[in-house]
Design an enzyme around this catalytic site. Structure first.
Site: not given
Length: 559
Positions: A170, A250, A274
């Site tokens: 990420k 996210s 997330s």
């Protein structure tokens, strides 16, 4: 005879050239396109967050990402790629390693296989998920080095299973050689050294394949905006339904990339939901660890109270391996715990017998969700003890203030510690707000209401400490009331439904695919346990995974 042999050679060379040409036709370079038709098609979507304003990034040229490795990937023919599919696609790490050990597969071809898939789908505007926003330009060379060491017999004999496995990160996780943007244009030039967990991955031999998109600032920028959107990377899409289903956030890129088989595994981060949300939405296995199990140093923060990285994988075996490969005591992280945490690495290989499981099922979910009800009944029929219960009502007042005040303090601290001030000019939340306002159409098309809320939050230090203490008690009471009374291993939830309670309790949560709605949208069963019960959760999850066998690849990304 000589003429005949010459003709055969010509035909073979022609066939090879045609194969190479057809492969190059498939691996086209990226062409920007007008996404207005796609945006218009979503204008009437039933979910407000999926009424997009744009799909492709206004600032990222995909060719800048993909050109450096294009020639390397182009050397892998379509026939070569297809021959690799049985050994790699949807296979777990131990299976892939077996093929390498038996000299049926090389580390180089393993990397090229995933790159080929990325180029095949991401450079085609009809299939792109807008997931990959950076690639490690040296990853093929690094794979070749591992092959050479294996050939010469100089490779370490004590290899962690993650050794040689391509991993995606990420893009809020510091990684040398690639920018760490958190999806924000303000961090476009954020050149940093490796975060603690990336150092651990590299020590264990993992190959960092690249970085993936995320909901900007870990979905703590705009209010009610699409998940999976960042000004830097554009709108991430769900492979199970592009522009049909949300990606979850996210860690959107981590979830979509794993679902599409763009890497062996990916690393996400979670503050509250997330990892659980995008894992569930993309039918992959996601683990949000206990706060303190994994280091947060070198990760763009929201909250030093609640943040944690975690593994996102196609199966439990790989999840345990990736989690194990990131473990390590970090003296720079005040929450880091110095322990060996035995049993995590092998947890995926040791499913817990159902007859030894004691699990809590939430009454409301049993009554309202047919997939959950059927799944829980199946687990009970397999021998597990199921205790149905109604959780106590607990106050969650002040949760937003934890995020506001922590980020107001933690982001400047991150920037001061890790960023190059000659390249990154922001030093505070106020700076980011000002930067975004200078070009709001490009930088904040959905606004920045949450950042503005950070500035306006007047919670004092003393009040904040009281909120943190009260919320931790509330979160633990939500689970402990039934877990202690009935000596449960875990409470069963759906997707990220109870992620907020697990977050403030600092409890781990493991989500595993449990099926698909009639629409085709994925749905997952989430196991929430007490602190540092990751090994037990993974053993339980392994048993459930083997019992249910429900996960399927997304159509259109399955070859």
């Amino acid at each position: 005879m000589k003429k005949y042999l010459l003709l055969v050679v010509i035909i073979m060379l022609s066939a090879c050239k045609n194969e190479q040409d057809s492969m190059k036709d498939e691996l086209i370079l990226w062409t920007p396109y007008n996404d207005s038709a796609e945006v218009a098609a979503n204008a009437d979507h039933e979910k407000g967050r999926m009424k997009y304003k744009l799909i492709q990034s206004k600032v990222l040229d995909k060719n800048d990402v993909f050109k450096p490795l294009y020639d390397e990937v182009s050397k892998l023919s379509k026939a070569d790629y297809e021959a690799l599919i049985p050994m790699i696609l949807e296979q777990n790490i131990f299976t892939i390693r077996h093929h390498i050990q038996e000299n049926e597969l090389t580390y180089e071809n393993l990397v090229l296989f995933y790159l080929y898939r990325i180029y095949k789908y991401e450079l085609n505007n009809a299939t792109t998920l807008n997931t990959i926003i950076a690639l490690n330009k040296d990853v093929v060379k690094e794979a070749r080095r591992l092959d050479e060491e294996k050939k010469l017999g100089t490779a370490s004999q004590l290899q962690h299973p993650i050794y040689g496995m391509p991993i995606l990160l990420k893009d809020n996780i510091n990684t040398s050689g690639m920018k760490t943007t958190a999806g924000s244009i303000a961090l476009t030039d954020n050149e940093v050294e490796d975060s603690f967990i990336v150092e651990e991955l590299k020590k264990n031999g993992a190959l960092i394949l690249g970085k993936v998109n995320l909901s900007e600032w870990a979905y703590f920028l705009c209010s009610g905006c699409p998940v999976g959107y960042s000004a830097y990377g554009g709108q991430t899409l769900n492979p199970y339904g592009r522009r049909v289903f949300e990606t979850g956030g996210s860690s959107s890129g981590s979830g979509t990339a794993v679902a599409a088989n763009y890497a062996v595994a990916a690393v996400g981060t979670e503050t509250s939901g997330s990892i659980l949300s995008p894992s569930s939405q993309n039918s992959v296995v996601g683990l949000k660890p206990t706060i303190g199990l994994l280091s947060r140093s070198g990760i763009v923060p929201i909250s030093s109270t609640l943040d944690t990285p975690g593994p996102m994988t196609k199966n439990i075996v790989d999840n345990a391996i990736l989690l194990s490969a990131m473990l390590g005591y970090d003296e720079m992280d005040s929450k880091s715990v110095d322990d060996n945490f035995p049993g995590i690495l092998s947890a995926g290989l040791h499913p817990k017998p159902f007859k030894e499981m004691r699990l809590g099922a939430i009454n409301e979910l049993m009554e309202t969700d047919s997939i959950y009800r059927k799944t829980v009944k199946g687990i009970e029929d397999a021998g597990a003890t199921i205790i149905e219960f109604t959780p106590p009502e607990v106050a969650m007042d002040g949760f937003l203030s934890i995020l506001n005040i922590d980020m107001r303090n933690d982001l400047p601290a991150y920037l001061k510690e890790y960023s190059n001030t000659n390249l990154v000019k922001i030093t505070s939340i106020a700076d980011v707000i000002s930067f975004n306002n200078a070009d709001s159409l490009t930088r904040i098309p959905y606004g920045q209401a949450l950042f503005e809320g950070i500035i306006s939050d007047s919670t004092s230090v003393q009040e904040l400490e009281g909120i943190k203490s009260n919320l931790e008690k509330s979160g633990r009471a939500f689970f402990d009331s039934v877990m202690d009374q009935h000596k449960l291993d875990a409470v069963l939830s759906i997707n990220n439904y109870h992620a907020g309670y697990a977050a403030v309790a600092k409890y781990p949560a493991l989500t595993v695919p449990m099926g698909y709605k009639t629409s085709g949208e994925p749905v997952s069963l989430t196991f929430i346990g007490k602190q540092f019960s990751e090994a037990n959760l993974l053993c339980i999850g392994s048993a459930f995974e083997k019992h249910s066998k429900v996960r399927v690849m997304p159509v259109g990304y399955d070859n």
